[in-house]
Design a protein around this motif. Structure first.
Motif, PDB file in Angstrom:
ATOM      1  N   ALA A   1      23.913  25.838   7.232  1.00 10.03           N
ATOM      2  CA  ALA A   1      24.940  23.950   7.337  1.00 10.03           C
ATOM      3  C   ALA A   1      25.540  23.777   8.773  1.00 10.03           C
ATOM      4  CB  ALA A   1      26.590  24.604   6.208  1.00 10.03           C
ATOM      5  N   ALA A   2      25.122  25.418   9.447  1.00  4.36           N
ATOM      6  CA  ALA A   2      25.370  25.408  10.694  1.00  4.36           C
ATOM      7  C   ALA A   2      24.090  24.886  11.024  1.00  4.36           C
ATOM      8  CB  ALA A   2      25.264  26.888  11.566  1.00  4.36           C
TER       9      ALA A   2
ATOM     10  N   SER B   1      24.444  20.452  11.517  1.00  7.83           N
ATOM     11  CA  SER B   1      25.299  21.017  12.140  1.00  7.83           C
ATOM     12  C   SER B   1      24.359  20.515  13.924  1.00  7.83           C
ATOM     13  CB  SER B   1      26.020  21.578  12.417  1.00  7.83           C
ATOM     14  OG  SER B   1      26.833  21.635  10.646  1.00  7.83           O
TER      15      SER B   1
ATOM     16  N   SER C   1      27.844  25.617  -4.628  1.00  6.81           N
ATOM     17  CA  SER C   1      27.164  25.538  -3.967  1.00  6.81           C
ATOM     18  C   SER C   1      27.383  24.176  -2.970  1.00  6.81           C
ATOM     19  CB  SER C   1      25.327  26.018  -4.396  1.00  6.81           C
ATOM     20  OG  SER C   1      24.991  27.270  -4.941  1.00  6.81           O
TER      21      SER C   1
ATOM     22  N   ARG D   1      26.393  28.347   4.467  1.00  7.52           N
ATOM     23  CA  ARG D   1      27.238  28.219   5.967  1.00  7.52           C
ATOM     24  C   ARG D   1      25.875  28.258   6.797  1.00  7.52           C
ATOM     25  NH1 ARG D   1      30.755  32.502   3.146  1.00  7.52           N
ATOM     26  NH2 ARG D   1      32.177  30.986   1.586  1.00  7.52           N
ATOM     27  N   ARG D   2      25.146  29.392   7.515  1.00  3.40           N
ATOM     28  CA  ARG D   2      24.184  29.624   7.693  1.00  3.40           C
ATOM     29  C   ARG D   2      23.353  28.598   8.199  1.00  3.40           C
ATOM     30  NH1 ARG D   2      19.820  34.748   7.600  1.00  3.40           N
ATOM     31  NH2 ARG D   2      18.608  32.939   6.918  1.00  3.40           N
TER      32      ARG D   2
ATOM     33  N   ALA E   1      31.434  23.972   5.224  1.00  2.00           N
ATOM     34  CA  ALA E   1      30.804  24.420   6.812  1.00  2.00           C
ATOM     35  C   ALA E   1      30.118  23.380   7.567  1.00  2.00           C
ATOM     36  CB  ALA E   1      29.682  25.577   6.570  1.00  2.00           C
TER      37      ALA E   1
ATOM     38  N   VAL F   1      31.040  24.937  -0.801  1.00  2.00           N
ATOM     39  CA  VAL F   1      30.562  25.670   0.052  1.00  2.00           C
ATOM     40  C   VAL F   1      29.756  25.187   1.027  1.00  2.00           C
ATOM     41  CG1 VAL F   1      29.347  27.646   0.827  1.00  2.00           C
ATOM     42  CG2 VAL F   1      30.712  27.562  -1.273  1.00  2.00           C
ATOM     43  N   PHE F   2      28.250  24.724   1.057  1.00  2.00           N
ATOM     44  CA  PHE F   2      27.465  24.204   1.769  1.00  2.00           C
ATOM     45  C   PHE F   2      27.879  23.017   3.117  1.00  2.00           C
ATOM     46  CE2 PHE F   2      24.973  20.739   3.299  1.00  2.00           C
ATOM     47  CZ  PHE F   2      23.794  21.512   4.378  1.00  2.00           C
ATOM     48  N   THR F   3      28.910  21.998   2.212  1.00  2.00           N
ATOM     49  CA  THR F   3      29.276  20.511   2.731  1.00  2.00           C
ATOM     50  C   THR F   3      30.812  20.845   3.405  1.00  2.00           C
ATOM     51  OG1 THR F   3      30.393  19.740   0.711  1.00  2.00           O
ATOM     52  CG2 THR F   3      28.378  18.744   1.052  1.00  2.00           C
TER      53      THR F   3
ATOM     54  N   ASP G   1      26.237  32.533  -0.032  1.00  2.00           N
ATOM     55  CA  ASP G   1      27.615  31.856   0.260  1.00  2.00           C
ATOM     56  C   ASP G   1      26.945  31.712   1.935  1.00  2.00           C
ATOM     57  OD1 ASP G   1      28.233  31.032  -2.166  1.00  2.00           O
ATOM     58  OD2 ASP G   1      30.597  31.816  -1.851  1.00  2.00           O
ATOM     59  N   ASP G   2      27.370  33.003   1.905  1.00  2.00           N
ATOM     60  CA  ASP G   2      27.012  32.525   3.753  1.00  2.00           C
ATOM     61  C   ASP G   2      25.492  32.405   4.067  1.00  2.00           C
ATOM     62  OD1 ASP G   2      29.729  34.392   3.790  1.00  2.00           O
ATOM     63  OD2 ASP G   2      28.576  36.736   3.734  1.00  2.00           O
TER      64      ASP G   2
END
Length: 312
Positions: free
Chosen positions: A286-287, A290, A236, A283-284, A243, A239-241, A279-280
């Motif tokens: 992380a967005a 960011s 996890s 990524r959300r 993104a 996957v996070f980092t 995982d998706d």
């Protein structure tokens, strides 16, 4: 339904408010802060509190079909092991008594995996408590208070035992928040080996679980609020980092994280499922960390609030 939610301006609470509003419920949110940033754009009935007695008055006069309490101070950092944690259980007891006395038929309270302490296997609703912190001990007492007063007063009750929830608008001292901050500063960060299972659940899915409890679609009692899957924590993190706009340099240590895995059969039996693969959702998140716009999954056409400049 008419639902009062305490702690609705916090991380998980704000997601639960969104989910309830999106479901067409009449939601009342007592607030100690007049302009909570996490509720930006959310149309709920906000009641500014003048003090503790005011909270009990709002509960008593709400005429609600359900009370949802995610109100708990000191959930982050060193505050978790202070004796003042018991003040949360005291306040919750007063609130539950107000709800029972006023005839609110269902009471839902957020618990924590901290009640159980480190686990070697998969946690179930029947797992015995073994808290290792003042926070966990206060939660155990709060569960006893809920069970006793709700059953004596004839109210249905749910204890939503929360495991590890992540997502946009989270506290700045959680692991994913600190990874994102380290990346933004182009810094290195050390973490555990991350080999053991870790049940990360997105706040969107945690919110829909609490909606299910608040609306009575699950039998009364203890319900684990966790992800049905528990990949190794390292997976996890990676996957996070990956993104993030800027990934930190990560040093994985030799000592492992504790195992965090739970049986969620009561939720899945009642029809609950995660909305998106974890995982998706990482990524959300992380967005959002960011600084990219992220659509609100509950409020059509709206975007999630940008990070606040405060550390709350």
């Amino acid at each position: 339904m008419k639902i009062v939610i305490l702690g609705g301006s916090g991380f998980l609470g704000s997601w639960v408010v969104r989910a309830l509003v999106a479901g067409g419920h009449e939601v009342t949110v007592p607030l100690r802060s007049p302009d909570p940033w996490r509720l930006s754009g959310v149309h709920a009935n906000r009641v500014e509190l003048a003090g503790e007695d005011d909270l009990q008055r709002v509960v008593r006069e709400s005429g609600a079909d359900a009370l949802v309490s995610l109100d708990w101070a000191g959930v982050i950092g060193p505050e978790r092991d202070r004796d003042s944690q018991q003040l949360n259980a005291d306040r919750l007891e007063r609130t539950i008594l107000s709800a029972v006395d006023s005839g609110i038929p269902r009471i839902v309270v957020a618990g924590s995996q901290a009640e159980l302490g480190p686990q070697e296997g998969v946690a179930t609703a029947e797992s015995p408590p073994a808290p290792a912190t003042a926070y966990g001990r206060a939660k155990v007492r709060a569960l006893d208070v809920l069970r006793q007063h709700a059953e004596n007063g004839g109210a249905g009750w749910h204890w939503g035992r929360v495991f590890s929830v992540f997502g946009a608008m989270d506290h700045p001292t959680t692991l994913l928040s600190m990874l994102a901050a380290a990346g933004a500063r182009h810094e290195a960060i050390g973490v555990s080996a991350g080999r053991k299972p870790w049940s990360y659940l997105d706040a969107e899915d945690a919110a829909t679980a609490f909606v299910l409890l608040a609306t009575g679609r699950c039998p009364s009692g203890i319900v684990n609020v966790a992800s049905p899957s528990a990949p190794p924590l390292r997976h996890s993190i990676e996957v996070f980092t990956a993104a993030l706009a800027t990934a930190p340099s990560i040093s994985f240590g030799t000592e492992d994280n504790m195992r965090l895995e739970a049986d969620v059969t009561p939720l899945t039996t009642a029809g609950w499922r995660p909305a998106v693969q974890v995982d998706d959702q990482l990524r959300r998140a992380a967005a959002w960390y960011s600084g990219r716009p992220v659509a609100d999954p509950f409020l059509t056409g709206a975007m999630l609030p940008e990070p606040a400049t405060t550390t709350s």
